[in-house]
Design a protein around this motif. Structure first.
Motif, PDB file in Angstrom:
ATOM      1  N   ALA A   1       0.368  -1.128   0.194  1.00 51.95           N
ATOM      2  CA  ALA A   1       0.174   0.352  -0.202  1.00 51.95           C
ATOM      3  C   ALA A   1       0.796   1.406   0.155  1.00 51.95           C
ATOM      4  O   ALA A   1       0.702   2.169  -0.259  1.00 51.95           O
ATOM      5  CB  ALA A   1      -0.902  -0.099   1.579  1.00 51.95           C
ATOM      6  N   ALA A   2       1.806   1.349   0.770  1.00 55.52           N
ATOM      7  CA  ALA A   2       2.654   2.369   1.506  1.00 55.52           C
ATOM      8  C   ALA A   2       4.819   1.573   0.674  1.00 55.52           C
ATOM      9  O   ALA A   2       4.415   0.885   1.266  1.00 55.52           O
ATOM     10  CB  ALA A   2       2.923   2.945   1.874  1.00 55.52           C
ATOM     11  N   TYR A   3       5.029   1.643  -0.825  1.00 58.18           N
ATOM     12  CA  TYR A   3       6.699   1.625  -0.486  1.00 58.18           C
ATOM     13  C   TYR A   3       7.164   1.818  -1.435  1.00 58.18           C
ATOM     14  O   TYR A   3       6.893   2.970  -1.284  1.00 58.18           O
ATOM     15  CB  TYR A   3       5.860   0.180  -1.898  1.00 58.18           C
ATOM     16  CG  TYR A   3       6.889  -1.261  -1.459  1.00 58.18           C
ATOM     17  CD1 TYR A   3       7.277  -2.289  -0.699  1.00 58.18           C
ATOM     18  CD2 TYR A   3       7.787  -1.507  -2.906  1.00 58.18           C
ATOM     19  CE1 TYR A   3       7.537  -3.142  -0.314  1.00 58.18           C
ATOM     20  CE2 TYR A   3       9.465  -2.109  -2.256  1.00 58.18           C
ATOM     21  CZ  TYR A   3       8.957  -3.517  -1.441  1.00 58.18           C
ATOM     22  OH  TYR A   3       9.581  -4.292  -1.476  1.00 58.18           O
ATOM     23  N   HIS A   4       8.847   1.411  -0.733  1.00 59.25           N
ATOM     24  CA  HIS A   4       9.953   2.338  -1.212  1.00 59.25           C
ATOM     25  C   HIS A   4      10.374   2.112  -3.095  1.00 59.25           C
ATOM     26  O   HIS A   4       9.290   1.382  -3.636  1.00 59.25           O
ATOM     27  CB  HIS A   4      10.675   2.118  -0.710  1.00 59.25           C
ATOM     28  CG  HIS A   4      11.264   0.358  -0.213  1.00 59.25           C
ATOM     29  ND1 HIS A   4      11.683  -0.216  -1.737  1.00 59.25           N
ATOM     30  CD2 HIS A   4      11.429  -0.285   0.214  1.00 59.25           C
ATOM     31  CE1 HIS A   4      11.985  -1.655  -1.008  1.00 59.25           C
ATOM     32  NE2 HIS A   4      11.505  -1.787  -0.021  1.00 59.25           N
TER      33      HIS A   4
ATOM     34  N   TRP B   1       0.693  -4.246   2.813  1.00 57.11           N
ATOM     35  CA  TRP B   1       2.012  -4.057   3.758  1.00 57.11           C
ATOM     36  C   TRP B   1       2.192  -2.473   3.294  1.00 57.11           C
ATOM     37  O   TRP B   1       2.333  -1.534   2.159  1.00 57.11           O
ATOM     38  CB  TRP B   1       2.684  -4.561   2.542  1.00 57.11           C
ATOM     39  CG  TRP B   1       3.847  -4.618   1.971  1.00 57.11           C
ATOM     40  CD1 TRP B   1       5.102  -4.892   3.387  1.00 57.11           C
ATOM     41  CD2 TRP B   1       4.363  -5.597   1.064  1.00 57.11           C
ATOM     42  NE1 TRP B   1       6.119  -4.862   3.384  1.00 57.11           N
ATOM     43  CE2 TRP B   1       5.842  -5.104   1.536  1.00 57.11           C
ATOM     44  CE3 TRP B   1       4.568  -6.130   0.354  1.00 57.11           C
ATOM     45  CZ2 TRP B   1       7.448  -6.447   1.098  1.00 57.11           C
ATOM     46  CZ3 TRP B   1       5.261  -6.523  -1.100  1.00 57.11           C
ATOM     47  CH2 TRP B   1       6.872  -6.490   0.004  1.00 57.11           C
ATOM     48  N   THR B   2       2.850  -2.160   4.028  1.00 53.98           N
ATOM     49  CA  THR B   2       3.651  -0.561   4.823  1.00 53.98           C
ATOM     50  C   THR B   2       4.373  -0.300   5.289  1.00 53.98           C
ATOM     51  O   THR B   2       4.751  -0.579   5.828  1.00 53.98           O
ATOM     52  CB  THR B   2       2.001   0.398   5.837  1.00 53.98           C
ATOM     53  OG1 THR B   2       0.579  -0.246   4.795  1.00 53.98           O
ATOM     54  CG2 THR B   2       2.246   1.471   5.835  1.00 53.98           C
ATOM     55  N   VAL B   3       5.051   0.232   4.098  1.00 53.21           N
ATOM     56  CA  VAL B   3       6.647   0.706   4.653  1.00 53.21           C
ATOM     57  C   VAL B   3       6.626   2.250   5.245  1.00 53.21           C
ATOM     58  O   VAL B   3       6.183   2.808   4.342  1.00 53.21           O
ATOM     59  CB  VAL B   3       7.696   0.261   3.435  1.00 53.21           C
ATOM     60  CG1 VAL B   3       9.379   0.716   3.528  1.00 53.21           C
ATOM     61  CG2 VAL B   3       7.543  -1.108   2.965  1.00 53.21           C
TER      62      VAL B   3
ATOM     63  N   LEU C   1       3.678  -4.301   9.015  1.00 53.93           N
ATOM     64  CA  LEU C   1       4.439  -3.040   8.758  1.00 53.93           C
ATOM     65  C   LEU C   1       5.416  -2.707   9.082  1.00 53.93           C
ATOM     66  O   LEU C   1       6.369  -4.333   9.267  1.00 53.93           O
ATOM     67  CB  LEU C   1       4.009  -2.606  10.003  1.00 53.93           C
ATOM     68  CG  LEU C   1       3.545  -1.161  10.756  1.00 53.93           C
ATOM     69  CD1 LEU C   1       3.040  -0.641  12.071  1.00 53.93           C
ATOM     70  CD2 LEU C   1       2.265  -0.299   9.843  1.00 53.93           C
ATOM     71  N   GLU C   2       6.277  -2.160   8.038  1.00 50.83           N
ATOM     72  CA  GLU C   2       8.017  -2.850   7.574  1.00 50.83           C
ATOM     73  C   GLU C   2       8.689  -1.135   8.436  1.00 50.83           C
ATOM     74  O   GLU C   2       8.266  -0.166   7.303  1.00 50.83           O
ATOM     75  CB  GLU C   2       8.078  -3.190   6.166  1.00 50.83           C
ATOM     76  CG  GLU C   2       9.383  -3.549   6.115  1.00 50.83           C
ATOM     77  CD  GLU C   2       9.583  -3.429   4.579  1.00 50.83           C
ATOM     78  OE1 GLU C   2      10.738  -3.987   3.901  1.00 50.83           O
ATOM     79  OE2 GLU C   2       8.782  -4.479   4.196  1.00 50.83           O
ATOM     80  N   ALA C   3      10.052  -2.111   7.801  1.00 50.56           N
ATOM     81  CA  ALA C   3      10.742  -0.779   8.568  1.00 50.56           C
ATOM     82  C   ALA C   3      10.085   0.615  10.031  1.00 50.56           C
ATOM     83  O   ALA C   3      10.000   1.567   9.664  1.00 50.56           O
ATOM     84  CB  ALA C   3      11.173   0.803   7.788  1.00 50.56           C
TER      85      ALA C   3
END
Length: 379
Positions: free
Chosen positions: A35-38, A105-107, A164-166
């Motif tokens: 959903a929010a990614y690098h 999946w949200t970075v 949640l990642e990072a």
């Protein structure tokens, strides 16, 4: 019953009418959908319209609402490489239509676009080198950005869960951009020292802990260049500061979260990168699942799972983050053996990276390996 989650990007599904059924056929129980990614350049082996997607900056795959971000210097980028601003929703609906729950999946702190635009909010090492890919959660502005990002993902994406990642600081590693620092002759202690941040917010934390920032910077430089190691008292003080700033971010983000929450985590108090540190057994994070990295090997997964278990709240599930891409062989037996090792070490779930990047042969191997671990009597 072993549960499995497949990781996907929105572009793996949007524009490919066969994608959702293909993923469902793997036998996974849910999808972690970005959903929010690098930034990333990703292969798309199955897509009827392309073979490579160049997501050249970090982006939110949901509409960026002016009202939500008013007054903030940090605003998510929009994905111009996608045909619509809400591609997460299009992919979510397609996956749900075949019976797959979708977790967002949200970075959080990995964002080169924002780090370059606002270098005062990026991690800066003791030599003054900025890591623009790494927003420093020591800053209240960065924590507010992460919290708003989570609120917007939940409000606009209406996912079945949150991944949640990072959720903590990034350091020297995990930079990308034709990475050449990983070939430097630095050991783990130097990597750790070059991951310590000296941005304005971190300097204030050092001062509050009665550490002289200039003196600490000098000590770190000397240690990196082969001088005297830092005294244990200094290491202990910095460790507390580092784990506290991660805990601060986690607390604020989780206060904004709802529904099932999965957190990529590490028991290493010096951890940086996608798997943020959890260091206080007395204050376990209130999440549903903790994901431990088994990126390099099953042995690494066993070590990380074993270390995380005492830091998890009662009832919290553990998951192993398992890459199924090269150099891992597309061999069902080898994959199943690795996954079984992690399950035996206490994993309740298998998180499979990455169903969208996998070739046809590799997807077949994933399906067979998952069948194998589910039918083994010892599991």
């Amino acid at each position: 019953m072993v549960t499995a989650t497949a990781y996907l990007y929105p572009w793996d599904v949007v524009g490919d009418p066969s994608a959702a059924e293909r993923i469902a056929a793997l036998g996974v129980d849910a999808v972690a959908l970005a959903a929010a990614y690098h930034s990333v350049r990703a292969a798309t082996p199955f897509h009827p319209g392309h073979r490579v997607v160049d997501a050249h900056h970090a982006a939110l795959y949901l509409p960026v609402r002016d009202a939500a971000w008013s007054g903030s210097r940090l605003t998510p980028g929009t994905p111009g490489w996608m045909p619509r601003p809400d591609s997460f929703l299009a992919a979510r609906d397609a996956l749900r239509a075949v019976g797959l729950p979708v977790h967002a999946w949200t970075v959080l702190t990995h964002n080169t676009r924002l780090g370059r635009a606002h270098p005062d909010l990026a991690v800066r090492n003791a030599f003054g080198d900025s890591y623009p890919y790494a927003l420093c959660p020591s800053s209240a502005e960065v924590r507010a950005y992460c919290t708003t990002l989570v609120r917007e993902v939940l409000a606009l994406g209406a996912p079945d869960g949150l991944v949640l990642e990072a959720c903590g600081p990034l350091g020297l590693g995990h930079g990308g951009h034709h990475e050449k620092t990983d070939g430097a002759d630095w050991d783990a202690s130097v990597d750790r020292l070059l991951s310590w941040c000296f941005c304005a917010a971190c300097l204030a934390r050092y001062e509050a802990a009665d550490l002289d920032p200039s003196g600490l910077r000098h000590q770190v430089r000397q240690a990196v260049d082969g001088g005297t190691p830092l005294p244990p008292t200094v290491m202990s003080a910095v460790r507390t500061i580092r784990t506290t700033l991660t805990a601060d971010l986690r607390r604020e983000v989780l206060a904004a979260a709802s529904g099932p929450v999965t957190l990529h985590a590490s028991a290493d108090p010096w951890a940086t990168g996608p798997f943020a540190t959890i260091a206080d057994a007395a204050a376990p994070p209130p999440v549903d699942t903790l994901v431990a990295s088994a990126w390099t090997s099953a042995d690494q997964g066993v070590t990380n799972l074993t270390a995380l278990r005492p830091l998890a709240a009662p009832g919290t599930r553990l998951a192993a983050y398992l890459p199924a891409l090269p150099p891992r062989p597309a061999d069902p037996s080898a994959l199943a053996a690795e996954w079984t090792t992690c399950l035996a070490a206490g994993a309740d779930e298998l998180h499979l990276y990455h169903a969208g990047l996998a070739s046809p042969a590799r997807l077949t191997a994933l399906r067979a390996a998952l069948d194998a671990v589910r039918t083994r009597p010892e599991v």
